[in-house]
Write a protein that holds these residues in place. Structure first.
Motif, PDB file in Angstrom:
ATOM      1  N   TYR A 133     -53.555  62.045  41.475  1.00 43.00           N
ATOM      2  CA  TYR A 133     -54.159  62.459  40.205  1.00 43.00           C
ATOM      3  C   TYR A 133     -55.676  62.610  40.294  1.00 43.00           C
ATOM      4  O   TYR A 133     -56.342  62.845  39.293  1.00 43.00           O
ATOM      5  CB  TYR A 133     -53.803  61.444  39.105  1.00 43.00           C
ATOM      6  N   ILE A 134     -56.201  62.406  41.508  1.00 42.01           N
ATOM      7  CA  ILE A 134     -57.655  62.495  41.673  1.00 42.01           C
ATOM      8  C   ILE A 134     -58.025  63.816  42.350  1.00 42.01           C
ATOM      9  O   ILE A 134     -57.366  64.236  43.311  1.00 42.01           O
ATOM     10  CB  ILE A 134     -58.171  61.273  42.480  1.00 42.01           C
ATOM     11  N   LYS A 135     -59.040  64.487  41.839  1.00 37.94           N
ATOM     12  CA  LYS A 135     -59.493  65.768  42.360  1.00 37.94           C
ATOM     13  C   LYS A 135     -59.773  65.661  43.854  1.00 37.94           C
ATOM     14  O   LYS A 135     -60.401  64.679  44.255  1.00 37.94           O
ATOM     15  CB  LYS A 135     -60.767  66.197  41.623  1.00 37.94           C
ATOM     16  N   PRO A 136     -59.364  66.564  44.742  1.00 38.48           N
ATOM     17  CA  PRO A 136     -58.688  67.841  44.471  1.00 38.48           C
ATOM     18  C   PRO A 136     -57.174  67.774  44.707  1.00 38.48           C
ATOM     19  O   PRO A 136     -56.577  68.790  45.004  1.00 38.48           O
ATOM     20  CB  PRO A 136     -59.333  68.739  45.521  1.00 38.48           C
ATOM     21  N   ASN A 137     -56.564  66.624  44.551  1.00 40.46           N
ATOM     22  CA  ASN A 137     -55.142  66.488  44.876  1.00 40.46           C
ATOM     23  C   ASN A 137     -54.226  67.170  43.855  1.00 40.46           C
ATOM     24  O   ASN A 137     -54.672  67.581  42.785  1.00 40.46           O
ATOM     25  CB  ASN A 137     -54.784  65.021  45.078  1.00 40.46           C
ATOM     26  N   LYS A 138     -52.911  67.204  44.227  1.00 38.14           N
ATOM     27  CA  LYS A 138     -52.006  68.135  43.537  1.00 38.14           C
ATOM     28  C   LYS A 138     -51.889  67.973  42.027  1.00 38.14           C
ATOM     29  O   LYS A 138     -51.661  68.934  41.323  1.00 38.14           O
ATOM     30  CB  LYS A 138     -50.618  68.107  44.187  1.00 38.14           C
ATOM     31  N   LEU A 182     -45.384  59.679  45.507  1.00 41.46           N
ATOM     32  CA  LEU A 182     -46.301  59.729  44.359  1.00 41.46           C
ATOM     33  C   LEU A 182     -47.225  58.525  44.428  1.00 41.46           C
ATOM     34  O   LEU A 182     -46.797  57.417  44.721  1.00 41.46           O
ATOM     35  CB  LEU A 182     -45.507  59.685  43.046  1.00 41.46           C
ATOM     36  N   SER A 183     -48.504  58.760  44.159  1.00 35.12           N
ATOM     37  CA  SER A 183     -49.439  57.629  44.101  1.00 35.12           C
ATOM     38  C   SER A 183     -50.595  58.007  43.182  1.00 35.12           C
ATOM     39  O   SER A 183     -50.749  59.173  42.797  1.00 35.12           O
ATOM     40  CB  SER A 183     -49.909  57.259  45.513  1.00 35.12           C
ATOM     41  N   LEU A 184     -51.406  57.017  42.850  1.00 32.32           N
ATOM     42  CA  LEU A 184     -52.554  57.251  41.969  1.00 32.32           C
ATOM     43  C   LEU A 184     -53.477  58.347  42.524  1.00 32.32           C
ATOM     44  O   LEU A 184     -54.046  59.135  41.771  1.00 32.32           O
ATOM     45  CB  LEU A 184     -53.325  55.932  41.826  1.00 32.32           C
ATOM     46  N   ILE A 185     -53.572  58.397  43.848  1.00 28.63           N
ATOM     47  CA  ILE A 185     -54.433  59.364  44.537  1.00 28.63           C
ATOM     48  C   ILE A 185     -54.090  60.810  44.175  1.00 28.63           C
ATOM     49  O   ILE A 185     -54.969  61.676  44.095  1.00 28.63           O
ATOM     50  CB  ILE A 185     -54.280  59.173  46.084  1.00 28.63           C
TER      51      ILE A 185
END
Ligand SMILES: [Zn+2]
Length: 259
Positions: free
Chosen positions: A165-170, A160-163
């Motif tokens: 939560y950024i479009k287009p991630n899961k 899990l990482s901040l990334i």
């Protein structure tokens, strides 16, 4: 039967000193138990909730706090693993304790952690839901704050990482806003449910996710808190980042002082 399971809550006071008291609280999970280690400190501002038994950096960070940054700790133990086991008819069923705060979440975590099991005992979802209700009740009376603060650790290999939560991630649909701080490891971040807290942490140049108003109901505590309008902060740091998590705990302590 159901009543017996819920009332089987045993409390043993282990140690009380002038500044702290340590209590073990046992919860029944069918024929198994899990134990909450509760540490209460004088003048604590809030109780930290640790749901995952294998995430130990957060506990080390708690233990490294200077005296003036005072929290209580409510820490789940069973087998030093991420999951907990519920035993019924001599068989263990595994589940993620951060997916048990809704029936939908319980059903999907049971499916995920018990692949190959087609038929589950009919009472298991209800019993795990009762466990999570009791857990929250027992936690709430030991939390001197309106906020629920949870502590977690992730690993560097993509958990899990901040990334995410950024479009287009899961998880991008789960976030209303994301602030990526310059010069900070993306595995060290806060997840909050209140816009005020998002803005506060952003102004301090901290990685922070503001949870969406309508997140997918995965049974996690953040989603439960969002739905029930309970202000919530997750302090999430990479395993081994003890000093970073100590700083994050201090930041939340200061935030709570003005809320
Ligand atoms: Zn965790």
């Amino acid at each position: 039967m159901k009543k017996t399971l819920i009332s089987a809550l045993l409390i043993n006071v282990v140690l009380i000193t002038a500044f702290t008291s340590n209590t073990d609280i046992s919860f029944r999970l069918g024929a198994k138990t899990c134990t909450v280690k509760y540490q209460e400190n004088k003048k604590s501002i809030a109780t930290l909730l640790s749901l995952h038994d294998n995430e130990n950096t957060a506990i080390e960070a708690f233990n490294s706090l200077p005296k003036e940054i005072s929290f209580n700790l409510f820490e789940i133990h069973q087998a030093n693993e991420r999951w907990l086991a519920y035993r019924i008819h001599q068989k263990d069923y595994f589940f993620d304790p951060n997916r048990i705060f809704s029936k939908t979440g319980i059903d999907s975590t049971l499916k995920k952690y018990n692949q190959g099991t087609v038929i589950f005992p009919t009472e298991i979802t209800t019993q795990i839901k009762k466990f999570s209700d009791t857990l929250l009740k027992v936690f709430n009376v030991r939390n001197p704050n309106k906020y629920i603060i949870s502590i977690h650790n992730n690993t560097n290999n993509g958990a899990l990482s901040l990334i995410d939560y950024i479009k287009p991630n899961k998880y991008y649909k789960e976030a209303k806003d994301v602030f990526m701080a310059g010069g900070k490891d993306l595995d060290d971040f806060f997840l909050v449910t209140e816009l005020n807290d998002f803005n506060y942490l952003k102004a301090l140049n901290e990685n922070v996710v503001l949870q969406s108003d309508n997140p997918n109901d995965d049974g996690s505590l953040s989603v439960y808190c969002g739905k029930n309008k309970i202000p919530y902060i997750n302090i999430e740091a990479e395993e081994g980042h003890k000093n970073q998590q100590v700083s994050m705990l201090k930041i939340v302590y200061d935030l709570l002082k003005i809320r």
